[in-house]
Motif scaffolding. Structure first.
Motif, PDB file in Angstrom:
ATOM      1  N   THR A  39       1.844   0.289 -12.944  1.00 36.77           N
ATOM      2  CA  THR A  39       0.511   0.830 -12.669  1.00 36.77           C
ATOM      3  C   THR A  39      -0.299  -0.133 -11.812  1.00 36.77           C
ATOM      4  OG1 THR A  39       0.507   2.060 -14.752  1.00 36.77           O
ATOM      5  CG2 THR A  39      -1.641   1.614 -13.748  1.00 36.77           C
ATOM      6  N   PHE A  40      -0.323  -1.399 -12.208  1.00 33.60           N
ATOM      7  CA  PHE A  40      -1.134  -2.374 -11.480  1.00 33.60           C
ATOM      8  C   PHE A  40      -0.547  -2.721 -10.119  1.00 33.60           C
ATOM      9  CE2 PHE A  40      -2.632  -3.673 -15.886  1.00 33.60           C
ATOM     10  CZ  PHE A  40      -3.770  -2.890 -15.795  1.00 33.60           C
ATOM     11  N   ILE A  41       0.777  -2.687  -9.992  1.00 26.38           N
ATOM     12  CA  ILE A  41       1.392  -2.918  -8.680  1.00 26.38           C
ATOM     13  C   ILE A  41       1.013  -1.792  -7.730  1.00 26.38           C
ATOM     14  CG2 ILE A  41       3.598  -2.943  -7.445  1.00 26.38           C
ATOM     15  CD1 ILE A  41       4.690  -4.575  -9.863  1.00 26.38           C
ATOM     16  N   CYS A  42       1.068  -0.539  -8.200  1.00 26.80           N
ATOM     17  CA  CYS A  42       0.650   0.595  -7.356  1.00 26.80           C
ATOM     18  C   CYS A  42      -0.804   0.450  -6.938  1.00 26.80           C
ATOM     19  CB  CYS A  42       0.840   1.918  -8.088  1.00 26.80           C
ATOM     20  SG  CYS A  42       2.535   2.505  -8.103  1.00 26.80           S
ATOM     21  N   GLU A  43      -1.653   0.083  -7.885  1.00 23.86           N
ATOM     22  CA  GLU A  43      -3.071  -0.079  -7.571  1.00 23.86           C
ATOM     23  C   GLU A  43      -3.277  -1.147  -6.502  1.00 23.86           C
ATOM     24  OE1 GLU A  43      -7.073  -0.535 -10.191  1.00 23.86           O
ATOM     25  OE2 GLU A  43      -5.551  -2.099 -10.513  1.00 23.86           O
ATOM     26  N   ARG A  44      -2.600  -2.275  -6.644  1.00 21.56           N
ATOM     27  CA  ARG A  44      -2.765  -3.394  -5.706  1.00 21.56           C
ATOM     28  C   ARG A  44      -2.225  -3.050  -4.325  1.00 21.56           C
ATOM     29  NH1 ARG A  44      -4.854  -8.693  -5.628  1.00 21.56           N
ATOM     30  NH2 ARG A  44      -4.259  -9.445  -3.578  1.00 21.56           N
ATOM     31  N   VAL A  45      -1.033  -2.477  -4.262  1.00 19.58           N
ATOM     32  CA  VAL A  45      -0.438  -2.121  -2.973  1.00 19.58           C
ATOM     33  C   VAL A  45      -1.290  -1.070  -2.270  1.00 19.58           C
ATOM     34  CG1 VAL A  45       1.575  -1.078  -1.846  1.00 19.58           C
ATOM     35  CG2 VAL A  45       1.901  -2.799  -3.627  1.00 19.58           C
TER      36      VAL A  45
END
Length: 119
Positions: free
Chosen positions: A58-64
């Motif tokens: 979830t957080f990787i998607c948000e950051r990217v």
């Protein structure tokens, strides 16, 4: 790049099959499942592992999305793992995960942007 260790600790509580986890001064209860004679009231370690993977995704998607300028209204990540719990009970069955599946549902990106996020 600066590295900082991530740590977590666990100790048995005064109830059989229950442990208290400590992470950065915060506490969480985890239970052994009923098949291991635990109370099975709180989340178990397998569920904690799968939820940690879901949160990371979830957080990787948000950051990217943020780095790539992709409009992202929502991310839903579901992680499922296949294993045979009999292996945890001493039976001659491999107790390791045989498969882990990650499903992402993205709201906002078009198909090409969604592919970029998945990569």
């Amino acid at each position: 790049m600066r590295r900082s260790p991530a740590t977590a600790s666990s100790h048995l509580s005064n109830e059989r099959g229950r442990a208290l986890l400590t992470i950065r001064g915060q506490h969480l209860v985890t239970d052994s499942p009923a098949s291991l004679a635990g109370p099975n009231e709180a989340v178990n370690p397998v569920e904690l592992l799968l939820s940690a993977l879901a949160a990371c995704a979830t957080f990787i998607c948000e950051r990217v999305a943020q780095e790539q300028g992709i409009e992202l209204q929502a991310v839903n990540v579901t992680v499922a793992g296949d294993f045979d719990p009999r292996g945890l009970c001493g039976e001659p069955v491999d107790p390791r995960f045989q498969a882990i599946r990650v499903q992402l549902a993205l709201d906002g990106p078009d198909a090409a942007q969604g592919t970029l996020l998945l990569e």
